[in-house]
Design a protein around this motif. Structure first.
Motif, PDB file in Angstrom:
ATOM      1  N   GLY A   1       0.816  -1.205   0.000  1.00  0.00           N
ATOM      2  CA  GLY A   1       0.000   0.000   0.000  1.00  0.00           C
ATOM      3  C   GLY A   1       0.850   1.255   0.000  1.00  0.00           C
ATOM      4  N   LEU A   2       1.864   1.287   0.858  1.00  0.00           N
ATOM      5  CA  LEU A   2       2.719   2.471   0.952  1.00  0.00           C
ATOM      6  C   LEU A   2       3.473   2.701  -0.352  1.00  0.00           C
ATOM      7  N   MET A   3       3.923   1.595  -0.976  1.00  0.00           N
ATOM      8  CA  MET A   3       4.660   1.738  -2.229  1.00  0.00           C
ATOM      9  C   MET A   3       3.761   2.332  -3.317  1.00  0.00           C
TER      10      MET A   3
ATOM     11  N   ASP B   1      -5.709   7.007  -7.289  1.00  0.00           N
ATOM     12  CA  ASP B   1      -6.802   7.378  -6.400  1.00  0.00           C
ATOM     13  C   ASP B   1      -7.160   6.178  -5.523  1.00  0.00           C
ATOM     14  N   PHE B   2      -7.267   6.422  -4.207  1.00  0.00           N
ATOM     15  CA  PHE B   2      -7.555   5.263  -3.350  1.00  0.00           C
ATOM     16  C   PHE B   2      -8.948   4.709  -3.573  1.00  0.00           C
ATOM     17  N   LEU B   3      -9.853   5.528  -4.131  1.00  0.00           N
ATOM     18  CA  LEU B   3     -11.180   4.980  -4.424  1.00  0.00           C
ATOM     19  C   LEU B   3     -11.077   3.871  -5.461  1.00  0.00           C
ATOM     20  N   VAL B   4     -10.197   4.089  -6.438  1.00  0.00           N
ATOM     21  CA  VAL B   4      -9.975   3.076  -7.461  1.00  0.00           C
ATOM     22  C   VAL B   4      -9.462   1.788  -6.818  1.00  0.00           C
ATOM     23  N   ALA B   5      -8.507   1.949  -5.899  1.00  0.00           N
ATOM     24  CA  ALA B   5      -7.945   0.778  -5.239  1.00  0.00           C
ATOM     25  C   ALA B   5      -8.994   0.083  -4.377  1.00  0.00           C
ATOM     26  N   ILE B   6      -9.782   0.873  -3.662  1.00  0.00           N
ATOM     27  CA  ILE B   6     -10.782   0.285  -2.768  1.00  0.00           C
ATOM     28  C   ILE B   6     -11.803  -0.514  -3.572  1.00  0.00           C
TER      29      ILE B   6
ATOM     30  N   VAL C   1      -3.372  -2.776   2.705  1.00  0.00           N
ATOM     31  CA  VAL C   1      -3.013  -2.173   1.418  1.00  0.00           C
ATOM     32  C   VAL C   1      -3.748  -0.841   1.259  1.00  0.00           C
ATOM     33  N   ILE C   2      -5.053  -0.885   1.543  1.00  0.00           N
ATOM     34  CA  ILE C   2      -5.867   0.332   1.466  1.00  0.00           C
ATOM     35  C   ILE C   2      -5.325   1.389   2.411  1.00  0.00           C
ATOM     36  N   LEU C   3      -5.054   0.959   3.642  1.00  0.00           N
ATOM     37  CA  LEU C   3      -4.578   1.895   4.651  1.00  0.00           C
ATOM     38  C   LEU C   3      -3.263   2.525   4.202  1.00  0.00           C
ATOM     39  N   GLY C   4      -2.410   1.720   3.578  1.00  0.00           N
ATOM     40  CA  GLY C   4      -1.139   2.234   3.093  1.00  0.00           C
ATOM     41  C   GLY C   4      -1.334   3.294   2.019  1.00  0.00           C
ATOM     42  N   ILE C   5      -2.220   3.000   1.062  1.00  0.00           N
ATOM     43  CA  ILE C   5      -2.469   3.969  -0.007  1.00  0.00           C
ATOM     44  C   ILE C   5      -3.045   5.252   0.573  1.00  0.00           C
TER      45      ILE C   5
END
Lengths: 501, 148
Positions: free
Chosen positions: A178-180, A207-212, A438-442
């Motif tokens: 996530g951080l990467m 965008d984290f919405l995309v990831a979520i 992962v989400i939290l990292g992003i």
């Protein structure tokens, strides 16, 4: 009384017909989302976020709608646990242990009503707890500088991964992934692009919405293709729904104890609702002893985890609102909402935007009563929804996710990323690597790096500065302990697996 | 070896992380820099990822149940469909691509042709009405120039 004055401000906002309607709609959607196997609070809220923005709701309205969905999903999770022996979402796992045996014994209606009441008690007490504790904690949060925030983020990563996975290395790896991903885009300090590979689409970052949406919603369809939708077994029918008052009264102490413990579990950063329901079930089981008959279908066994997980859901909002550090997967998603709405969670939120905080709290109180009404007398409606075949449901969910993202960004590249994250989510979940970190990292990556760099600017590069205050030292020690402790505790506490019939 | 998955994934993570570190080294640094700079944090995170991956390789978990070959094939088909959908949504409008992809996904989950066709059409039209007329999102139903 400060709280009363604030509450009246909140109710002033929450009782406007429009907000009230959003809360009711949110509760309804949330209960459906929670009840459907494969859709839990985090992916339910995730799918709704892009739509909420496309609708152009303002901050308070969007938050009310989405938290009502969140609370509703926590209520709804129990329905499929009890009727199908499939938890609607992870926190509802413990409810299967006594709920399904009760349903098999022909008491499905009783189990649904008792658990509905327990959910209400848990969520209601937790909302009151949120009201009392959040302003207090926000005062402490004023003393947080960059070093403290960095330590707090560290704590969130180490405990969230530590509890949600069976393998510490995998949990930590998930945070790193996530951080990467968060580092991709323009460097906030220098404004120069990093890790974009020269791709212009990536200059704005991912965008984290995309990831979520990819990780939580689209990955689900691959699981259903794999199982060919077999998981929707034929359930048990609910005949008459009566309220077993005597039995509910007999579980009163169980509900109160579980609400307290669940709330506490929720407030801890990273612990969340799954831990809340697990801990409360175990506690009540040991209090009841052998004679309690836990696991054979007793009322207390249904009430404890439901009060626990709903209380934890409320508790998890405390660190999210006061510190900007989410206590669970879904609050991480809600944090994404806040960030996108340009609201910075933290102590300033309580003084600068009181209408947001107290409007939210008042709506939650109202939502609770709405949910009680929906989940006890009207529970049969939601039972019907369980019979929607996955072959219709999952394509629908996927299309809604795609349209949500598309109407938000209008870019085909983001849709491709959604697919990529869906595949990533499938592989990660197959390998038992948790996706929430992962989400939290992003989500937190930028802030975490920024706080570290700010701290180093303040101290002129002295890394001991990170230990300069009691709070930051304490948080760093807690995060190390929180990371190591599960390795040893895991021998005693094994993560419960779904009961096999 | 029955624990191959974790090891392969660990190896893949190490490779990605090394590439990541290498490209972090290339980051342009502005002349006004802070003590930490743009490179340190990405390199640090990638290094932790490598450590985790090494642990995964040395102490892998039990092998997950991977689907059989035929199922893998249908998952790949659905990935291709979704990629195609991403590209098609803008030029072809909402209704036609959605009906095809939703129907195909439905067929992949439960192979009943009639049901799949009906859910594809139903979802496409139903969602279009919901999004366009009830939620008022700016969707385009058909390719430009069809019904003007």
């Amino acid at each position: 009384m400060d709280i009363l004055a604030n509450l009246s401000l909140g109710f002033g906002i929450a009782l406007s017909p429009y907000t009230l309607m959003l809360a009711v709609v949110g509760c309804f959607i949330g209960t459906i989302v929670g009840a459907l196997p494969g859709l839990g609070p985090s992916n339910g809220v995730a799918i709704m976020i892009p739509l909420t923005f496309s609708l152009g709701l303002d901050a308070v309205a969007a938050l009310v709608l989405l938290t009502a969905i969140y609370y509703g999903a926590m209520y709804g999770g129990r329905i499929s646990s009890i009727l199908l022996n499939i938890p609607g979402d992870e926190p509802a796992l413990m409810t299967t242990l006594d709920g399904y045996p009760m349903a098999k014994a022909g008491r499905a209606g009783d189990a649904l009503v008792i658990s509905g009441f327990a959910s209400f008690v848990g969520a209601f007490l937790a909302t009151i707890g949120l009201m009392v504790l959040a302003p207090l904690l926000s005062r402490v949060a004023y003393q947080f500088g960059p070093a403290e925030y960095f330590a707090l983020y560290l704590l969130a990563f180490s405990t969230l991964g530590g509890i949600s996975s069976n393998n510490q290395a995998k949990a930590a790896l998930a945070s790193c992934i996530g951080l990467m991903i968060a580092m991709i885009g323009l460097d906030p300090n220098s404004g120069l692009p990093r890790m974009t590979g020269g791709n212009l689409h990536l200059y704005d970052g991912i965008d984290f919405l995309v990831a979520i949406v990819g990780l939580f919603a689209v990955s689900e369809i691959f699981f259903f293709i794999e199982s060919h939708g077999k998981s929707s077994a034929v359930g048990i029918k609910v005949d008459k729904v009566k309220v077993p008052w005597a039995e509910i009264w007999s579980t009163r102490w169980t509900m109160l104890r579980s609400s307290g413990l669940g709330f506490f579990a929720g407030v801890l950063p990273g612990a969340g609702a799954s831990l809340g329901s697990f801990m409360t079930y175990m506690m009540e089981k040991s209090i009841a002893g052998e004679k309690g008959g836990f696991g054979t279908g007793v009322a207390k066994g249904v009430a404890a985890p439901e009060a626990g997980n709903n209380a934890a859901a409320g508790g998890a909002l405390v660190p999210m609102l006061t510190l900007g550090v989410p206590g669970s997967g879904t609050t991480a998603v809600l944090l994404a909402v806040l960030v996108t709405l340009n609201i910075t969670p933290g102590p300033m939120l309580f003084t600068e935007r009181p209408e947001v905080v107290w409007g939210l709290i008042a709506s939650l109180l109202i939502a609770n009563f709405v949910l009680l009404a929906m989940n006890v007398p009207m529970v049969k409606i939601f039972v019907k929804i369980l019979s929607v075949p996955p072959a219709l449901l999952l394509p629908g969910v996927t299309m809604v996710s795609f349209v949500g993202i598309y109407s938000l960004t209008g870019s085909y590249f983001d849709l491709l990323l959604v697919v990529a994250f869906g595949v990533l989510g499938y592989v990660l979940r197959k390998l038992d690597i948790p996706t929430v970190p992962v989400i939290l990292g992003i989500l937190l990556g930028h802030q975490m790096e920024k706080q570290l760099r700010d701290a180093m600017v303040l101290s002129d590069g002295e890394w001991q500065y990170l230990f300069s205050s009691g709070i930051s030292t304490g948080l760093i020690i807690a995060s190390i302990l929180g990371f190591i402790a599960p390795i040893f505790l895991r021998r005693i506490l094994t993560k419960p697996q779904a009961v096999s019939d | 070896m029955s624990q191959l998955s974790d090891r392969i994934f660990g190896l893949a993570v190490i490779l990605v992380a090394l590439v990541y570190i290498a490209s972090a080294m290339q980051i342009q640094v502005s002349f006004l820099s802070d003590p930490v700079g743009s490179k340190a944090f990405p390199i640090g995170v990638a290094s932790v990822a490598i450590i985790c991956a090494v642990v995964m390789i040395l102490r892998p978990d039990e092998e997950p149940e991977w689907p059989e070959l035929w199922t893998v094939f249908s998952i790949i088909i659905s990935i291709v469909l979704l990629i195609g959908y991403s590209y098609a949504l803008k030029p072809l409008g909402f209704i036609i691509p959605t009906a095809i992809v939703a129907g195909a996904l439905s067929y992949q989950i439960t192979p009943k042709p009639k049901f799949a066709v009906l859910s594809g059409l139903g979802l496409s039209l139903g969602l279009f009405v919901l999004f366009k007329f009830i939620l008022d999102l700016g969707l385009i139903g058909f390719p430009k120039g069809w019904f003007v």
